[in-house]
Design a protein around this motif. Structure first.
Motif, PDB file in Angstrom:
ATOM      1  N   PRO A   1      -2.284   8.119  -0.968  1.00 33.57           N
ATOM      2  CA  PRO A   1      -2.272   7.108  -2.033  1.00 33.57           C
ATOM      3  C   PRO A   1      -1.976   5.741  -1.433  1.00 33.57           C
ATOM      4  CG  PRO A   1      -0.199   8.306  -2.024  1.00 33.57           C
ATOM      5  CD  PRO A   1      -1.060   8.932  -0.953  1.00 33.57           C
ATOM      6  N   GLY A   2      -2.712   4.740  -1.864  1.00 33.27           N
ATOM      7  CA  GLY A   2      -2.499   3.399  -1.347  1.00 33.27           C
ATOM      8  C   GLY A   2      -1.159   2.804  -1.719  1.00 33.27           C
ATOM      9  N   THR A   3      -0.421   3.484  -2.567  1.00 35.39           N
ATOM     10  CA  THR A   3       0.905   3.013  -2.978  1.00 35.39           C
ATOM     11  C   THR A   3       1.965   3.219  -1.899  1.00 35.39           C
ATOM     12  OG1 THR A   3       1.183   5.153  -4.075  1.00 35.39           O
ATOM     13  CG2 THR A   3       0.497   3.308  -5.444  1.00 35.39           C
ATOM     14  N   LEU A   4       1.645   3.996  -0.848  1.00 37.53           N
ATOM     15  CA  LEU A   4       2.615   4.206   0.228  1.00 37.53           C
ATOM     16  C   LEU A   4       2.921   2.889   0.939  1.00 37.53           C
ATOM     17  CD1 LEU A   4       1.280   7.471   1.939  1.00 37.53           C
ATOM     18  CD2 LEU A   4       3.328   7.248   0.526  1.00 37.53           C
ATOM     19  N   PRO A   5       4.108   2.772   1.551  1.00 38.05           N
ATOM     20  CA  PRO A   5       4.407   1.584   2.358  1.00 38.05           C
ATOM     21  C   PRO A   5       3.390   1.435   3.485  1.00 38.05           C
ATOM     22  CG  PRO A   5       6.404   2.853   1.931  1.00 38.05           C
ATOM     23  CD  PRO A   5       5.252   3.699   1.478  1.00 38.05           C
ATOM     24  N   ALA A   6       3.143   0.206   3.897  1.00 36.99           N
ATOM     25  CA  ALA A   6       2.124  -0.077   4.901  1.00 36.99           C
ATOM     26  C   ALA A   6       2.353   0.702   6.194  1.00 36.99           C
ATOM     27  CB  ALA A   6       2.085  -1.580   5.190  1.00 36.99           C
ATOM     28  N   ALA A   7       3.599   0.743   6.663  1.00 37.50           N
ATOM     29  CA  ALA A   7       3.892   1.440   7.916  1.00 37.50           C
ATOM     30  C   ALA A   7       3.631   2.936   7.793  1.00 37.50           C
ATOM     31  CB  ALA A   7       5.341   1.193   8.330  1.00 37.50           C
ATOM     32  N   GLU A   8       3.942   3.500   6.633  1.00 37.71           N
ATOM     33  CA  GLU A   8       3.710   4.928   6.421  1.00 37.71           C
ATOM     34  C   GLU A   8       2.218   5.225   6.354  1.00 37.71           C
ATOM     35  OE1 GLU A   8       5.038   8.962   5.625  1.00 37.71           O
ATOM     36  OE2 GLU A   8       5.808   7.197   6.670  1.00 37.71           O
ATOM     37  N   LEU A   9       1.463   4.364   5.707  1.00 42.03           N
ATOM     38  CA  LEU A   9       0.011   4.530   5.663  1.00 42.03           C
ATOM     39  C   LEU A   9      -0.577   4.538   7.075  1.00 42.03           C
ATOM     40  CD1 LEU A   9      -1.187   2.235   2.721  1.00 42.03           C
ATOM     41  CD2 LEU A   9      -1.671   4.678   2.971  1.00 42.03           C
TER      42      LEU A   9
ATOM     43  N   LYS B   1      -6.137   5.094  -4.976  1.00 36.74           N
ATOM     44  CA  LYS B   1      -5.240   4.143  -5.632  1.00 36.74           C
ATOM     45  C   LYS B   1      -5.205   2.800  -4.896  1.00 36.74           C
ATOM     46  CE  LYS B   1      -2.312   7.851  -7.444  1.00 36.74           C
ATOM     47  NZ  LYS B   1      -0.938   8.355  -7.683  1.00 36.74           N
ATOM     48  N   LEU B   2      -6.373   2.188  -4.795  1.00 40.83           N
ATOM     49  CA  LEU B   2      -6.456   0.919  -4.082  1.00 40.83           C
ATOM     50  C   LEU B   2      -5.896  -0.228  -4.938  1.00 40.83           C
ATOM     51  CD1 LEU B   2      -9.931   1.229  -2.308  1.00 40.83           C
ATOM     52  CD2 LEU B   2      -7.672   1.901  -1.488  1.00 40.83           C
ATOM     53  N   GLY B   3      -6.697  -0.729  -5.876  1.00 41.17           N
ATOM     54  CA  GLY B   3      -6.211  -1.776  -6.758  1.00 41.17           C
ATOM     55  C   GLY B   3      -5.503  -2.895  -6.011  1.00 41.17           C
ATOM     56  N   ARG B   4      -4.305  -3.232  -6.456  1.00 43.52           N
ATOM     57  CA  ARG B   4      -3.535  -4.308  -5.835  1.00 43.52           C
ATOM     58  C   ARG B   4      -3.056  -3.939  -4.423  1.00 43.52           C
ATOM     59  NH1 ARG B   4       1.816  -4.836  -9.474  1.00 43.52           N
ATOM     60  NH2 ARG B   4       0.228  -5.017 -11.093  1.00 43.52           N
ATOM     61  N   ASN B   5      -3.214  -2.656  -4.060  1.00 46.78           N
ATOM     62  CA  ASN B   5      -2.802  -2.203  -2.728  1.00 46.78           C
ATOM     63  C   ASN B   5      -3.871  -2.436  -1.665  1.00 46.78           C
ATOM     64  OD1 ASN B   5      -0.221  -0.870  -3.559  1.00 46.78           O
ATOM     65  ND2 ASN B   5      -1.633   0.402  -4.741  1.00 46.78           N
ATOM     66  N   TRP B   6      -5.037  -2.940  -2.059  1.00 44.16           N
ATOM     67  CA  TRP B   6      -6.153  -3.061  -1.144  1.00 44.16           C
ATOM     68  C   TRP B   6      -5.819  -3.857   0.127  1.00 44.16           C
ATOM     69  CZ3 TRP B   6      -9.976  -1.439   1.322  1.00 44.16           C
ATOM     70  CH2 TRP B   6     -10.917  -2.267   1.921  1.00 44.16           C
ATOM     71  N   PRO B   7      -5.198  -5.045   0.047  1.00 40.13           N
ATOM     72  CA  PRO B   7      -4.881  -5.768   1.289  1.00 40.13           C
ATOM     73  C   PRO B   7      -3.987  -4.953   2.229  1.00 40.13           C
ATOM     74  CG  PRO B   7      -4.687  -7.223  -0.602  1.00 40.13           C
ATOM     75  CD  PRO B   7      -4.835  -5.836  -1.153  1.00 40.13           C
ATOM     76  N   LYS B   8      -3.025  -4.239   1.651  1.00 44.14           N
ATOM     77  CA  LYS B   8      -2.135  -3.406   2.464  1.00 44.14           C
ATOM     78  C   LYS B   8      -2.909  -2.265   3.123  1.00 44.14           C
ATOM     79  CE  LYS B   8       0.493  -0.690   0.124  1.00 44.14           C
ATOM     80  NZ  LYS B   8       1.580  -0.144  -0.730  1.00 44.14           N
ATOM     81  N   VAL B   9      -3.795  -1.631   2.373  1.00 47.43           N
ATOM     82  CA  VAL B   9      -4.600  -0.534   2.912  1.00 47.43           C
ATOM     83  C   VAL B   9      -5.480  -1.035   4.047  1.00 47.43           C
ATOM     84  CG1 VAL B   9      -6.504   1.040   2.367  1.00 47.43           C
ATOM     85  CG2 VAL B   9      -4.566   0.837   0.797  1.00 47.43           C
ATOM     86  N   ARG B  10      -6.086  -2.160   3.834  1.00 47.65           N
ATOM     87  CA  ARG B  10      -6.956  -2.719   4.870  1.00 47.65           C
ATOM     88  C   ARG B  10      -6.171  -3.004   6.150  1.00 47.65           C
ATOM     89  NH1 ARG B  10     -11.569  -7.173   3.557  1.00 47.65           N
ATOM     90  NH2 ARG B  10     -12.704  -6.973   5.517  1.00 47.65           N
ATOM     91  N   GLY B  11      -4.958  -3.522   5.987  1.00 51.48           N
ATOM     92  CA  GLY B  11      -4.125  -3.789   7.148  1.00 51.48           C
ATOM     93  C   GLY B  11      -3.725  -2.517   7.878  1.00 51.48           C
TER      94      GLY B  11
ATOM     95  N   GLU C   1     -16.789  -5.139   6.430  1.00 54.47           N
ATOM     96  CA  GLU C   1     -17.647  -6.129   5.780  1.00 54.47           C
ATOM     97  C   GLU C   1     -17.197  -6.485   4.366  1.00 54.47           C
ATOM     98  OE1 GLU C   1     -21.687  -4.781   5.957  1.00 54.47           O
ATOM     99  OE2 GLU C   1     -21.578  -4.303   8.100  1.00 54.47           O
ATOM    100  N   VAL C   2     -16.113  -5.886   3.889  1.00 59.83           N
ATOM    101  CA  VAL C   2     -15.616  -6.205   2.554  1.00 59.83           C
ATOM    102  C   VAL C   2     -14.973  -7.590   2.579  1.00 59.83           C
ATOM    103  CG1 VAL C   2     -14.034  -5.538   0.712  1.00 59.83           C
ATOM    104  CG2 VAL C   2     -15.215  -3.770   2.038  1.00 59.83           C
ATOM    105  N   PRO C   3     -15.351  -8.495   1.654  1.00 59.99           N
ATOM    106  CA  PRO C   3     -14.771  -9.847   1.652  1.00 59.99           C
ATOM    107  C   PRO C   3     -13.258  -9.807   1.513  1.00 59.99           C
ATOM    108  CG  PRO C   3     -16.694  -9.739   0.219  1.00 59.99           C
ATOM    109  CD  PRO C   3     -16.386  -8.329   0.615  1.00 59.99           C
ATOM    110  N   ASP C   4     -12.596 -10.773   2.139  1.00 58.74           N
ATOM    111  CA  ASP C   4     -11.132 -10.807   2.120  1.00 58.74           C
ATOM    112  C   ASP C   4     -10.573 -10.950   0.709  1.00 58.74           C
ATOM    113  OD1 ASP C   4     -11.058 -10.562   4.864  1.00 58.74           O
ATOM    114  OD2 ASP C   4     -10.901 -12.725   5.217  1.00 58.74           O
TER     115      ASP C   4
END
Length: 245
Positions: free
Chosen positions: A162-170, A184-194, A223-226
């Motif tokens: 789930p994208g809700t996990l902390p960035a380091a855990e992901l 569960k991307l949504g607002r977590n998308w920037p974190k997931v991408r990182g 290629e997904v826009p920032d």
């Protein structure tokens, strides 16, 4: 509907009504009432999928309107309290229908036992009366098939995150697996991408939006826009690269 259960969680699949099971279609057509989760003022995603089979019928429908969605952080105790009270109210409404002699189908996008709201009703209902769950093709299965990306080869290990996990855990879990699906991307998308970048997987990752539905699209994550805003029906797949005879 099953002759054994008055309340049935109906898995409708990833979005394309043609991917719905025969059993799910029969349950849709046979239920006296169709209950569906939704946001205030909007039809639920599952109810929209079911339109191709049963169409709109306000007299037959029970809208279960979430009290919160993204307004309260999920780690806030108030979030769990609001949803617990909501699910209890939903259960009471469904039991009232059964007491009146009516059968109920609870509509579920994807598979009901995979991150589905139906699970919270099922947990509260299963000790009180007979309930049934009809499984379905998951959103992730629809996504990797639509993208033409076999997810596991040979002995590949698949991890669903789930994208809700902390960035380091992901990032840690991505580094420890052969193939992955991130929900569960949504607002977590920037974190997931990182996290994908940190794990060195950006080049293999594919962003999939509205798989099997109108507006379907697949884009390499690189290629997904920032500034892209990930909608509800979106996920990331990272295909494995395992043994291939």
């Amino acid at each position: 509907m099953s002759a054994r259960a008055a309340i049935v969680g109906i898995g409708l699949g990833p979005g394309d009504p043609d991917l719905m099971s025969v059993r799910a279609r029969a349950a849709l057509e046979g239920a006296d009432r169709l209950a569906h989760f939704c946001k205030a003022g909007r039809r639920g995603n599952a109810r929209t999928i079911a339109d191709a089979v049963v169409g709109a019928d306000p007299a037959r429908e029970i809208a279960m309107v979430y009290p919160v969605t993204t307004e309260i952080p999920i780690e806030d105790p108030a979030y769990a309290e609001a949803l617990a009270a909501f699910y209890e109210d939903c259960v009471a409404r469904l039991l009232d229908e059964v007491a009146a002699g009516r059968s109920v189908g609870v509509l579920c996008e994807g598979d009901p036992f995979f991150y589905g709201s139906w699970m919270h009703l099922w947990r509260r209902l299963r000790e009180r009366l007979s309930v049934e769950t009809i499984p379905a093709i998951t959103a992730m299965s629809g996504a990797w098939t639509a993208a033409g990306a076999p997810i596991t080869w040979g002995d590949d290990v698949l991890t669903v995150l789930p994208g809700t996990l902390p960035a380091a855990e992901l990032a840690r879990r991505l580094e420890d697996t052969d193939a992955a699906v991130i929900m569960k991307l949504g607002r977590n998308w920037p974190k997931v991408r990182g996290a994908l970048a940190e794990a060195g997987l950006t080049g293999r990752a594919v962003y999939v939006e509205r798989a099997t539905m109108d507006g379907e699209r697949m884009i390499p994550v690189a290629e997904v826009p920032d500034d892209h805003v990930a909608p509800y029906f979106s996920l990331v797949i990272v295909p494995g690269e395992g043994r291939r005879p």
